[in-house]
Design a protein around this motif. Structure first.
Motif, PDB file in Angstrom:
ATOM      1  N   VAL A  54      17.363  48.380  14.656  1.00 11.50           N
ATOM      2  CA  VAL A  54      17.966  47.220  15.404  1.00 11.50           C
ATOM      3  C   VAL A  54      19.744  47.247  15.436  1.00 11.50           C
ATOM      4  CG1 VAL A  54      17.991  44.700  15.673  1.00 11.50           C
ATOM      5  CG2 VAL A  54      15.988  45.871  15.155  1.00 11.50           C
ATOM      6  N   ILE A  55      19.916  47.583  14.049  1.00 15.44           N
ATOM      7  CA  ILE A  55      21.631  47.500  13.791  1.00 15.44           C
ATOM      8  C   ILE A  55      22.125  48.601  14.661  1.00 15.44           C
ATOM      9  CG2 ILE A  55      23.316  48.141  12.219  1.00 15.44           C
ATOM     10  CD1 ILE A  55      21.150  47.040  10.011  1.00 15.44           C
ATOM     11  N   ALA A  56      21.489  49.911  14.751  1.00 12.40           N
ATOM     12  CA  ALA A  56      21.999  50.898  15.516  1.00 12.40           C
ATOM     13  C   ALA A  56      21.996  50.594  16.767  1.00 12.40           C
ATOM     14  CB  ALA A  56      21.222  52.160  15.298  1.00 12.40           C
ATOM     15  N   LYS A  57      20.944  50.019  17.665  1.00 17.28           N
ATOM     16  CA  LYS A  57      20.904  49.582  18.859  1.00 17.28           C
ATOM     17  C   LYS A  57      21.935  48.463  19.459  1.00 17.28           C
ATOM     18  CE  LYS A  57      16.982  50.347  21.311  1.00 17.28           C
ATOM     19  NZ  LYS A  57      15.659  50.076  21.745  1.00 17.28           N
ATOM     20  N   LEU A  58      21.976  47.535  18.289  1.00 16.70           N
ATOM     21  CA  LEU A  58      23.184  46.532  18.900  1.00 16.70           C
ATOM     22  C   LEU A  58      24.289  47.258  18.863  1.00 16.70           C
ATOM     23  CD1 LEU A  58      21.653  43.538  16.623  1.00 16.70           C
ATOM     24  CD2 LEU A  58      21.872  43.503  19.097  1.00 16.70           C
ATOM     25  N   LEU A  60      25.007  50.365  19.486  1.00 18.48           N
ATOM     26  CA  LEU A  60      25.069  51.750  20.592  1.00 18.48           C
ATOM     27  C   LEU A  60      24.650  51.237  21.922  1.00 18.48           C
ATOM     28  CD1 LEU A  60      23.518  54.328  18.597  1.00 18.48           C
ATOM     29  CD2 LEU A  60      25.937  54.226  19.062  1.00 18.48           C
ATOM     30  N   PRO A  63      24.770  43.974  23.524  1.00 20.48           N
ATOM     31  CA  PRO A  63      24.314  42.923  24.427  1.00 20.48           C
ATOM     32  C   PRO A  63      25.770  42.483  25.058  1.00 20.48           C
ATOM     33  CG  PRO A  63      24.238  42.066  22.176  1.00 20.48           C
ATOM     34  CD  PRO A  63      24.613  43.649  22.151  1.00 20.48           C
ATOM     35  N   ARG A  74      33.575  50.163  18.669  1.00 25.50           N
ATOM     36  CA  ARG A  74      32.193  49.746  18.124  1.00 25.50           C
ATOM     37  C   ARG A  74      31.930  50.497  16.856  1.00 25.50           C
ATOM     38  NH1 ARG A  74      28.616  50.269  22.448  1.00 25.50           N
ATOM     39  NH2 ARG A  74      30.075  50.347  23.926  1.00 25.50           N
TER      40      ARG A  74
END
Lengths: 112, 256
Positions: A54-58, A60, A63, A74
């Protein structure tokens, strides 16, 4: 369809229920498990890995407004935050402040 | 009271020695509520929900809807996915699946929290509220704050803690919703960045075992790879692959 009600029906069926299933499953699965059992140790590692995802997707695939900040900023900011956290004897607050400062400075230097 | 007798012996009080008193439960709930104010996550949640409030306002959601989404979902990433995906016109089934996948972490979180909460007389129904209130912030703080507490105080304390943290989130949502009109884009980005940044350092801080530290590091590497190669169910696969690999490494280290 009432204009007032529809967004709340969407909230319940598209937001609440898909999210709540995991908590209810955890409640049912967790019925007979011991705190220090091997299964719990494994499941805890899985939980940490999902959180890492979840951290990586937030970072990479972020939102809203965060997506307007360039990827390199980022990544640099999350790296700065982690470095500051590690250097400051694992201070969560120091890591947060350093990461945020790096993101804002980077965002100003590299506007999208 | 000190030696255990009722204060008013004239009024027959049904003895309930096996149940924790309502007073001590309320005190534990209040203690949890107060503990949320001293938690680093109070600040983090205000910041995160300022971002969510701003996002919701920009996408045209009402403030009551945003507050209701926090009460019902209580998961920053899931709420951000829900708000942004609904607003950008994704199919409802697709949004539901994305929320579903983003929240898989609650299964192991609830499973690992239960042994900490459960006492010899705990009913399944007593655990419904703490299970619903389980979030990353509450989970991390529970593991820090619950172990020294007596078993009978843990559930009310945990509920108070989580509701306190949620109230901080509501405060953030209200601020963000009303700031959204004037908030510069970069500041909104910085507020949305609070979630990954704080989750990373707090998870790193909380990962004391080799398995958990490895799971964090491997998860950070494996997840982008799965996303890049467009493997479906990437959250679940990241959890299973990185978590299992980390667990196996710890087992092998322990065995040698």
């Amino acid at each position: 369809m009432g204009r007032e009600l529809t967004p709340y029906l969407v909230l319940v069926f598209v937001g609440f229920l898909p999210n709540e299933i995991w908590r209810l499953l955890g409640l049912l699965v967790g019925g007979g498990l011991d705190e220090d059992s091997e299964v719990i140790i494994w499941v805890r590692a899985v939980a940490v890995a999902v959180l890492a995802a979840v951290i990586a997707k937030l970072v990479l695939v972020p939102p809203g407004a965060l997506a307007a900040v360039p990827l390199v900023v980022r990544l640099g900011a999350i790296g700065c935050g982690y470095m500051a956290y590690a250097l400051a004897r694992q201070s969560v607050f120091t890591g947060l402040v350093a990461g945020e400062a790096a993101l804002i400075v980077g965002g100003l230097l590299f506007p999208s | 009271m000190r030696d255990g007798w009722p204060a008013e012996p004239a009024i027959p009080v049904p003895p309930a020695p096996t149940q924790p008193s309502i007073q001590s439960s309320a005190a534990a709930f209040l203690a949890g509520l107060l503990a949320s104010c001293r938690s680093v996550f109070a600040l983090v949640l205000v910041g995160t929900y300022v971002g969510i409030g701003a996002l919701g306002h920009d996408y045209g959601f009402s403030l009551p809807w945003l507050i209701a989404s926090t009460v019902l979902i209580w998961a920053g990433p899931a709420q951000v996915i829900l708000i942004s995906a609904l607003a950008t016109g994704a199919a409802l089934f697709e949004v539901a699946l994305a929320v579903f996948l983003s929240s898989v972490r609650f299964l192991p979180m609830v499973v690992t929290l239960l042994p900490l909460l459960r006492g010899p007389r705990t009913q399944l129904s007593d655990l419904l509220v703490p299970a619903h209130l389980t979030s990353a912030s509450m989970w991390v703080e529970s593991f820090r704050l619950l172990p020294p507490l007596p078993r009978e105080q843990r559930i009310p304390f945990c509920n108070g803690l989580a509701i306190g943290l949620m109230l901080w989130g509501h405060i953030g949502s209200v601020i963000g919703f009303y700031l959204a009109a004037s908030l510069p884009a970069l500041l909104t980005a910085a507020l949305l960045f609070l979630t990954p940044m704080s989750f990373l350092v707090s998870t790193a801080r909380n990962s004391v075992t080799l398995a958990n530290r490895l799971a964090l590091a491997l998860g950070l590497v494996i997840s982008p790879l799965l996303v890049y190669f467009q493997i479906g169910l990437d959250l679940i696969w990241t959890g299973v692959i990185a978590g299992s690999a980390a667990y196996i490494v710890q087992r092998l280290r322990g065995a040698s």
